[in-house]
Design a protein around this motif. Structure first.
Motif, mmCIF file in Angstrom:
data_model
loop_
_atom_site.group_PDB
_atom_site.id
_atom_site.type_symbol
_atom_site.label_atom_id
_atom_site.label_comp_id
_atom_site.label_asym_id
_atom_site.label_seq_id
_atom_site.Cartn_x
_atom_site.Cartn_y
_atom_site.Cartn_z
ATOM 1 N N GLU A 113 0.808 -1.221 0.000
ATOM 2 C CA GLU A 113 0.000 0.000 0.000
ATOM 3 C C GLU A 113 0.838 1.267 0.000
ATOM 4 N N LEU A 141 -3.535 -5.573 -4.039
ATOM 5 C CA LEU A 141 -2.904 -4.618 -3.130
ATOM 6 C C LEU A 141 -2.900 -5.160 -1.706
ATOM 7 N N LYS A 143 -2.725 -4.605 2.264
ATOM 8 C CA LYS A 143 -3.014 -3.605 3.288
ATOM 9 C C LYS A 143 -2.469 -4.083 4.629
ATOM 10 N N SER A 179 -15.248 -8.603 -3.148
ATOM 11 C CA SER A 179 -13.958 -8.264 -3.721
ATOM 12 C C SER A 179 -14.094 -8.294 -5.234
ATOM 13 N N VAL A 202 -8.102 -6.062 -2.462
ATOM 14 C CA VAL A 202 -7.273 -5.869 -1.274
ATOM 15 C C VAL A 202 -7.105 -7.183 -0.523
ATOM 16 N N GLU A 204 -5.378 -8.763 3.209
ATOM 17 C CA GLU A 204 -4.852 -8.457 4.528
ATOM 18 C C GLU A 204 -4.504 -9.753 5.256
ATOM 19 N N SER A 222 -11.924 -3.095 -1.452
ATOM 20 C CA SER A 222 -11.204 -2.575 -2.613
ATOM 21 C C SER A 222 -10.373 -1.357 -2.229
ATOM 22 N N ALA A 223 -9.298 -1.162 -2.956
ATOM 23 C CA ALA A 223 -8.464 0.028 -2.809
ATOM 24 C C ALA A 223 -8.889 1.046 -3.854
ATOM 25 N N LEU A 230 -3.126 5.563 -4.421
ATOM 26 C CA LEU A 230 -4.073 5.071 -3.430
ATOM 27 C C LEU A 230 -4.544 6.228 -2.552
ATOM 28 N N TYR A 233 -10.070 3.294 0.894
ATOM 29 C CA TYR A 233 -10.577 1.937 0.720
ATOM 30 C C TYR A 233 -12.101 1.897 0.734
#
Length: 394
Positions: A113, A141, A143, A179, A202, A204, A222-223, A230, A233
């Motif tokens: 990120e 991406l 996070k 997503s 995204v 994590e 989502s980013a 960026l 979110y």
């Protein structure tokens, strides 16, 4: 004489066809990349992490390998390198592998990120300029963690962990809708398209474990990008709303509280038809209009109510429509706070009202953030199930 010449000519042609191409790649002298991660190291340098299938990795190249499902010989090796530019970092990998790196098989690009907040234009430039790069690779991406951490996870389902991650993104989009998929080439196109800002899926780390496995990760939300950077979110619910409008998801679920009793019914979306429009007010400022038609089934009911009765069915559809409308509104308002046109209203103006767009393009971010909107949702229940009411205990 004529036949002899024809035979000689045929032999020469066959020899030419059987001769190897000058630029053929010796597989035994190359490494095929299956995934690549991009981080920004504490010293400011780019840090690239590569995932390679291990059958071709021998000797010292096994050092630092990760992934796979255990055992002495793991399915993939993960190798990291650094450089002041992405190109330099990519070239520096040769020092560790002593073989040519071929990125044409790369199917997943994982970005930290912080790299995305700094801006992704250098990443996209790097990807476009490399002739062997797979531009249809998925992009993801990270996070709250580094790309390197994600690339070192192990999978209990796939020999190559990056393939497990890609399948998880696809399954989530098609069955949960929290997503979305994104390919490198599509994001590059959206970044360059006037009046359109892209979203990235995204990932994590939900649970820290040693060793870290794919099941310990979460792919949801989502980013939000703006001008290739960026800016924030969307959560899973907001991402679901975006997918509905953009016709990207296949199935979405909504839990609907029933007013007549203490319990919920589940509405499963099976198809949508969305229309986006832009109207211009008297002061030539834009107004956004979203019209969404949703078709779905009643997947479950926790209470003994016959939802097929006309009055109850009408009330149920109105409840579903209200829930979906509020979620879309929340998503739109969030994107306006970020000044990121994720629905592409500016692109609609650019395509259909070019003169108007030229007047407002320099001030579009502010106009977008303040634009009024109108959202209309209609719901159709196609199937309520084989039972008219929830099963009761006698």
């Amino acid at each position: 004489m004529g036949k002899s010449l024809r035979r000689i000519g045929l032999v020469l042609v066959c020899n030419l066809l059987l001769t190897g191409c000058w630029d053929n790649i010796d597989v035994s002298e190359s490494h095929y990349v299956t995934a690549m991660g991009i981080d920004r190291a504490p010293d400011g340098l780019y840090e690239l992490t590569f995932e390679f299938p291990t059958p071709i990795l021998t000797g010292q190249n096994k050092e630092g390998s990760g992934g796979g499902g255990g055992g002495e010989q793991k399915s993939v090796a993960v190798v990291t390198t650094k450089g002041d530019t992405l190109y330099t970092a990519a070239r520096n990998i040769v020092e560790k592998l002593a073989r040519k790196v071929i990125p044409s098989k790369m199917e997943l690009l994982i970005i930290n990120e912080q790299v995305a907040r700094d801006g992704l234009m250098e990443v996209f430039d790097f990807m476009e300029r490399q002739q062997d790069t797979n531009m249809v690779a998925n992009i993801l991406l990270v996070k709250g963690a580094t790309a390197k951490e994600i690339m070192q996870v192990e999978s209990l389902q796939e020999k190559i962990p990056s393939q497990h991650l890609m399948k998880s993104i696809k399954v989530n989009q098609d069955n949960l809708g929290t997503s979305k998929e994104a390919r490198v080439i599509d994001i590059i196109k959206e970044v360059g398209l006037p009046g359109r800002d892209p979203l990235l899926p995204v990932i994590e780390i939900e649970q820290r474990a040693e060793p870290l496995k794919v099941k310990d990760l979460g792919i949801t939300g989502s980013a939000v990008l703006k001008d290739g950077k960026l800016v924030g979110y969307l959560d899973g619910v907001q991402t679901k709303s975006w997918l509905l409008i953009e016709h990207k998801g296949k199935i979405s679920l909504y839990s609907v509280p029933l007013a007549e009793a203490e319990g919920n019914a589940v509405f499963e979306v099976i198809s949508t038809k969305a229309t986006k429009k832009v109207e211009f007010l008297q002061d030539d400022k834009p107004k956004f209009i979203i019209e969404l038609k949703v078709v779905g089934n009643i997947g479950e009911s926790q209470v003994s109510i016959d939802l097929t009765q006309p009055e109850r069915l009408t009330s149920f559809k109105a409840q579903v429509a209200q829930i979906i409308r509020k979620e879309i509104e929340n998503t739109l308002l969030t994107s306006q706070q970020y000044q990121s046109d994720i629905f592409g209203f500016g692109s609609l103006i650019y395509k259909k009202h070019l003169t108007q767009w030229r007047k407002m393009q320099d001030n579009w971010a502010e106009l977008y953030s303040k634009a009024p909107y109108e959202i209309e949702v209609t719901v159709q229940v196609k199937r309520s199930g084989y039972t008219r009411k929830s099963i009761e205990v006698k």
